[in-house]
Design a protein around this motif. Structure first.
Motif, PDB file in Angstrom:
ATOM      1  N   THR A  35       0.745  -1.107  -0.112  1.00  0.00           N
ATOM      2  CA  THR A  35       0.189  -0.074  -0.001  1.00  0.00           C
ATOM      3  C   THR A  35       0.794   1.041   0.039  1.00  0.00           C
ATOM      4  N   LEU A  36       1.891   1.287   0.960  1.00  0.00           N
ATOM      5  CA  LEU A  36       2.767   2.357   0.833  1.00  0.00           C
ATOM      6  C   LEU A  36       3.793   2.543  -0.520  1.00  0.00           C
ATOM      7  N   ALA A  37       3.970   1.514  -1.010  1.00  0.00           N
ATOM      8  CA  ALA A  37       4.738   1.551  -2.342  1.00  0.00           C
ATOM      9  C   ALA A  37       3.772   2.421  -3.298  1.00  0.00           C
ATOM     10  N   ALA A  38       2.437   1.585  -3.422  1.00  0.00           N
ATOM     11  CA  ALA A  38       1.698   2.129  -4.473  1.00  0.00           C
ATOM     12  C   ALA A  38       1.376   3.639  -4.071  1.00  0.00           C
ATOM     13  N   VAL A  44       4.721  10.188  -6.900  1.00  0.00           N
ATOM     14  CA  VAL A  44       5.662  10.275  -7.669  1.00  0.00           C
ATOM     15  C   VAL A  44       5.167  10.749  -9.005  1.00  0.00           C
ATOM     16  N   VAL A  45       4.277  10.203  -9.387  1.00  0.00           N
ATOM     17  CA  VAL A  45       3.458  10.297 -10.862  1.00  0.00           C
ATOM     18  C   VAL A  45       2.897  11.949 -10.768  1.00  0.00           C
ATOM     19  N   TRP A  51       5.239  18.869 -12.769  1.00  0.00           N
ATOM     20  CA  TRP A  51       6.810  19.362 -13.497  1.00  0.00           C
ATOM     21  C   TRP A  51       6.721  19.613 -15.042  1.00  0.00           C
ATOM     22  N   LEU A  52       6.194  18.325 -15.353  1.00  0.00           N
ATOM     23  CA  LEU A  52       5.944  18.567 -16.985  1.00  0.00           C
ATOM     24  C   LEU A  52       5.180  19.613 -17.586  1.00  0.00           C
TER      25      LEU A  52
END
Length: 136
Positions: A35-38, A44-45, A51-52
């Motif tokens: 869950t934390l990784a997702a 991050v996305v 930024w993009l």
């Protein structure tokens, strides 16, 4: 006596099947880690897309001030460019570097600039391409 032993065996087999293997349920820390990784991936996305969008400098996303507009830009170096600004009724040619912004010239005769070419050029080309693709 035979019936009692077979009933005991059936009861033992049923109890073993009902309890199931201990490794069937994933451990609680594995669920928290995934869950934390997702969640980190989603954050991050989102940061990358922000930024993009900032780097793309899309005219629809930035605030539009009708009193001052950038009509054209001409890159002359890695971080240097010449910009044609429309300020009210006047047009100015400005040089922009990393350290400063300099007025190059005020134009006495304003240049004619296509209003559709500055911001909507990509949108109109994309629309035309999609229309051609839909007709086929």
């Amino acid at each position: 006596m035979l019936k009692i032993r077979s009933c005991k065996r059936q009861a033992i087999v049923l109890a073993a099947v009902a309890s199931g293997p201990a490794s069937a349920a994933p451990p609680a820390d594995m669920n928290i880690a995934t869950t934390l990784a997702a969640l980190m991936l989603v954050v991050v996305v989102i940061l990358f897309l922000a930024w993009l969008l900032k780097r793309m400098k899309l005219p629809g996303i930035q605030g539009s001030d009708s009193a001052m507009r950038i009509l054209r830009q001409l890159p002359v170096g890695q971080r240097e460019r010449i910009v044609l600004l429309q300020v009210g009724e006047e047009q100015m040619l400005v040089g922009i570097t990393q350290q400063n912004i300099s007025l190059i010239s005020k134009l006495e005769q304003p240049l004619s600039v296509d209003t559709g070419a500055s911001g909507g050029e990509f949108a109109s080309q994309l629309t035309n391409l999609l229309r051609k693709h839909d007709k086929k």
